[in-house]
Design an enzyme around this catalytic site. Structure first.
Site, PDB file in Angstrom:
ATOM      1  N   LYS A  36       0.699  -1.378  -0.044  1.00 18.62           N
ATOM      2  CA  LYS A  36       0.048  -0.223  -0.075  1.00 18.62           C
ATOM      3  C   LYS A  36       0.851   1.334  -0.051  1.00 18.62           C
ATOM      4  O   LYS A  36       0.174   2.331  -0.171  1.00 18.62           O
ATOM      5  CB  LYS A  36      -0.991   0.142   1.232  1.00 18.62           C
ATOM      6  CG  LYS A  36      -1.915  -1.215   1.347  1.00 18.62           C
ATOM      7  CD  LYS A  36      -3.016  -0.796   2.206  1.00 18.62           C
ATOM      8  CE  LYS A  36      -4.205  -1.800   2.268  1.00 18.62           C
ATOM      9  NZ  LYS A  36      -5.160  -1.601   3.554  1.00 18.62           N
ATOM     10  N   ASP A  55       2.529  -7.397  10.827  1.00 22.93           N
ATOM     11  CA  ASP A  55       1.325  -6.968  11.571  1.00 22.93           C
ATOM     12  C   ASP A  55       1.621  -7.242  13.064  1.00 22.93           C
ATOM     13  O   ASP A  55       1.574  -8.591  13.378  1.00 22.93           O
ATOM     14  CB  ASP A  55       0.107  -7.720  11.253  1.00 22.93           C
ATOM     15  CG  ASP A  55      -1.234  -7.269  11.565  1.00 22.93           C
ATOM     16  OD1 ASP A  55      -1.087  -6.479  12.318  1.00 22.93           O
ATOM     17  OD2 ASP A  55      -2.222  -7.811  11.063  1.00 22.93           O
ATOM     18  N   ASN A  81       6.171   1.264  17.582  1.00 25.02           N
ATOM     19  CA  ASN A  81       5.634   2.695  17.081  1.00 25.02           C
ATOM     20  C   ASN A  81       4.203   2.348  16.543  1.00 25.02           C
ATOM     21  O   ASN A  81       3.477   3.171  16.601  1.00 25.02           O
ATOM     22  CB  ASN A  81       6.537   3.272  15.919  1.00 25.02           C
ATOM     23  CG  ASN A  81       5.895   4.297  15.153  1.00 25.02           C
ATOM     24  OD1 ASN A  81       5.605   5.384  15.962  1.00 25.02           O
ATOM     25  ND2 ASN A  81       5.322   4.077  14.097  1.00 25.02           N
ATOM     26  N   SER A 132       4.569   5.997  23.496  1.00 26.36           N
ATOM     27  CA  SER A 132       3.422   5.945  24.245  1.00 26.36           C
ATOM     28  C   SER A 132       2.715   7.373  23.576  1.00 26.36           C
ATOM     29  O   SER A 132       2.637   7.690  22.478  1.00 26.36           O
ATOM     30  CB  SER A 132       3.723   6.306  25.659  1.00 26.36           C
ATOM     31  OG  SER A 132       2.519   6.638  26.553  1.00 26.36           O
ATOM     32  N   TYR A 146      -8.080   4.542  24.289  1.00 27.34           N
ATOM     33  CA  TYR A 146      -6.434   4.663  23.593  1.00 27.34           C
ATOM     34  C   TYR A 146      -5.790   5.242  24.684  1.00 27.34           C
ATOM     35  O   TYR A 146      -4.442   4.586  24.965  1.00 27.34           O
ATOM     36  CB  TYR A 146      -6.575   5.701  22.600  1.00 27.34           C
ATOM     37  CG  TYR A 146      -5.249   6.382  22.268  1.00 27.34           C
ATOM     38  CD1 TYR A 146      -4.579   5.626  21.448  1.00 27.34           C
ATOM     39  CD2 TYR A 146      -4.822   7.813  22.593  1.00 27.34           C
ATOM     40  CE1 TYR A 146      -3.554   6.027  20.919  1.00 27.34           C
ATOM     41  CE2 TYR A 146      -3.639   8.106  22.213  1.00 27.34           C
ATOM     42  CZ  TYR A 146      -2.650   7.342  21.238  1.00 27.34           C
ATOM     43  OH  TYR A 146      -1.670   7.661  20.742  1.00 27.34           O
ATOM     44  N   LYS A 150      -2.155   3.227  26.394  1.00 22.82           N
ATOM     45  CA  LYS A 150      -0.827   4.046  26.614  1.00 22.82           C
ATOM     46  C   LYS A 150      -0.653   4.144  28.141  1.00 22.82           C
ATOM     47  O   LYS A 150       0.750   3.958  28.451  1.00 22.82           O
ATOM     48  CB  LYS A 150      -0.853   5.324  26.097  1.00 22.82           C
ATOM     49  CG  LYS A 150      -1.134   5.283  24.581  1.00 22.82           C
ATOM     50  CD  LYS A 150       0.134   4.856  23.860  1.00 22.82           C
ATOM     51  CE  LYS A 150      -0.199   4.718  22.220  1.00 22.82           C
ATOM     52  NZ  LYS A 150       0.868   4.169  21.523  1.00 22.82           N
ATOM     53  N   THR A 181       1.010  14.410  10.999  1.00 27.10           N
ATOM     54  CA  THR A 181       0.935  13.327  10.293  1.00 27.10           C
ATOM     55  C   THR A 181      -0.606  13.039   9.996  1.00 27.10           C
ATOM     56  O   THR A 181      -1.393  13.578  10.145  1.00 27.10           O
ATOM     57  CB  THR A 181       1.353  12.173  11.345  1.00 27.10           C
ATOM     58  OG1 THR A 181       0.483  11.759  12.676  1.00 27.10           O
ATOM     59  CG2 THR A 181       2.639  12.445  11.892  1.00 27.10           C
TER      60      THR A 181
END
Length: 280
Positions: A36, A55, A81, A132, A146, A150, A181
């Site tokens: 991709k 993965d 990451n 994190s 989420y 973390k 990003t």
């Protein structure tokens, strides 16, 4: 040293691969589906790096990591990451979605760490970098799962830092704030559907604000990546720091969390184990 970085298709992961190679290190960049992002793969390989399909939540993660090591050699620096954020009120989130987020953001890094620690322990050296978030210092409404993933990663890292120090293995927690990003790109992120009860609450305000800040984030992922590579290659202290907050959000949240004399007394150990890049 040879680095393995997960989640390199874009954003911080891709910038990390670039920065690692620019510093003269070896890098294995990885992503779930390299087909991709052919341009990213071609760029990293042209720079002398390696790209691998990986993965972090797949059932065969351990065997894939074994194949990578057999083919390319021992991993000296592991950078966990890869991750994602699914927002919304906790009561509206399906348990499968919650499990999926924890599988990617927390259990995946655990499995990767378990795979590389034996060789690091035998070599009496190695670095584990866990990415994190500034959410650790200032968790927001609508980001509960989420944030939980973390928080779990931070707790794991803090304990693991002591556990592995006997073998010369370092653990570094990277805590970036909002970066420019595609992480919160409205065109790719599924917008949560809010029940009427949550309209006009802080949850709606936060979720709308996160999507609205796409492209306006203060933190440059290129500079963030350079800071991470610099800290790994040239640690700023002895013993090396545990936490690397990046950007104003992370620094502001940390300062707020440490506010007051009692807070400073509770957190003095963590405060001493922090490297701050004010220029980010």
């Amino acid at each position: 040293m040879q680095w393995l970085v997960t989640g390199c298709s874009s954003g911080l992961g891709l910038e990390l691969a670039r920065a690692i190679l620019a510093s003269g290190q070896q890098c294995i960049a990885s992503s779930r589906n390299p087909s991709k992002t052919p341009s990213a793969v071609a760029e990293i390989e042209q720079r002398g790096g390696i790209w691998a399909a990986l993965d972090i939540a797949a059932p065969d993660l351990e065997s894939r990591l074994g194949e990578i090591v057999d083919k390319h050699g021992t991993i000296d620096v592991l950078v966990n990451n890869a991750g994602y954020a699914a927002g919304g009120p906790l009561e509206t989130m399906e348990i499968e979605a919650i499990q999926s987020q924890m599988e990617t953001n927390f259990l995946g890094p655990i499995r990767a760490i378990k795979a590389v620690v034996p060789s690091m322990r035998e070599n009496r050296s190695g670095v584990i970098v866990n990415v994190s978030s500034a959410e650790y210092w200032d968790p927001h409404a609508g980001c509960s799962v989420y944030s939980a993933s973390k928080f779990a990663l931070e707790g794991l890292s803090e304990s693991l830092a002591t556990e592995l120090s006997a073998f010369g293995i370092r653990v570094l927690i990277v805590e970036p704030g909002g970066m420019r990003t595609s992480f919160v790109d409205p065109d790719t992120v599924t917008r949560p559907v809010l029940p009427d009860a949550y309209k006009g609450t802080m949850t709606e305000f936060v979720l709308e604000g996160i999507l609205a800040m796409h492209g306006e984030q203060k933190l440059d992922p290129r500079k963030a990546a350079q800071a991470v590579v610099e800290e790994v290659l040239r640690p700023c202290g002895a013993p090396p720091v545990l936490r690397l907050p990046l950007g104003r959000e992370s620094l502001g949240g940390m300062r707020g969390w440490l506010g007051g004399w009692w807070g400073m007394r509770i957190c003095v150990r963590r405060w001493r184990w922090v490297r701050i890049f004010k220029w980010l």
